[in-house]
Design an enzyme around this catalytic site. Sequence first.
Site: not given
Length: 312
Positions: A288, A129, A131, A303
Amino acid sequence: MPLASLPVLRHPTAYDMQRALLHAPQLAPRDYHHIKAAPLSGALGAEVTGVDLAGLGASALAEIADALSDHLVLVFPGQALAPAGQIAFARRLGPVKTWPYARPMPGYPELTELVSGPSDIHNFGGGWHTDSSTFPRPPAFTVLQCIEGPDAGGDTSFANQYLAWESLPEAVRGALAGLRLIHATSKGFGDHSRSTGSSHVTTTPVLVPAEHEGLESSHPVARTHPVTGRKALYVNAGFADRFDGWSPHQSQPLLDALAAHGGIPEFTCRVRWRPGTLVVWDNRCCLHYAHNDYAGQRRVMRRAVVEGEVPL
Ligand SMILES: [Fe+2]
């Protein structure tokens, strides 16, 4: 070529692959003065050493930007940035956005702490995917730091989507030009997209706010990177629901074929995390995949996401 007759995509021929790789700056790092960049694979990724992200000068930052353009994924071992330092570094790359689908780290609304506990069955991001592609302006960069992790396991794989696009046969690229995908929050988070109750994907609960439940964005199947000018396949198996104007049923075979193409091993590199490793990747041109192979162990990541452009 009419879309209805698109062939099932095959593994790229050696010719297609070599033609794609000819354009990759991956194996010829620039002559840097402030950083050292060591390629991780033939496709993408570089380990960057010789730099302290907590005290970054303008010229070192410019070299990091060049390295990001060339390698798509930069791995900085041994940084161990404090929360404020991680946010400050992310801000050097662009506007840092809060992520509304999980509780932010206490005291640091720009950071999400992604925690996998020993009894978790699922993990966060366990499939190819990019983000938050359901946002009208999906993140350009993700800045992820490992705080705590297993001795082995919990790696992240990345896949170069310039190569995925460039290795498609020319007739297929022509047929896909102009096609758009609907990226849907309800697809990505399934039951978790209902804000009526807390849901567990991992120890970090995902709770989609009511105003995001029906969020969908239409993005091109191949987007042009605003810095490099190169086209990258932008098919997100995690969030792409259907082609614009097609039903989900009609869309699924081509969607599956393109998603499988995007993740073939020759396009990838694999990052092994250690506490203090910080990785920056460009969501506009790579996928990723967080490996879910550390059952019974704890993993903590922090993150920050940097806002991008409307994909064109
Ligand atoms: Fe992710």
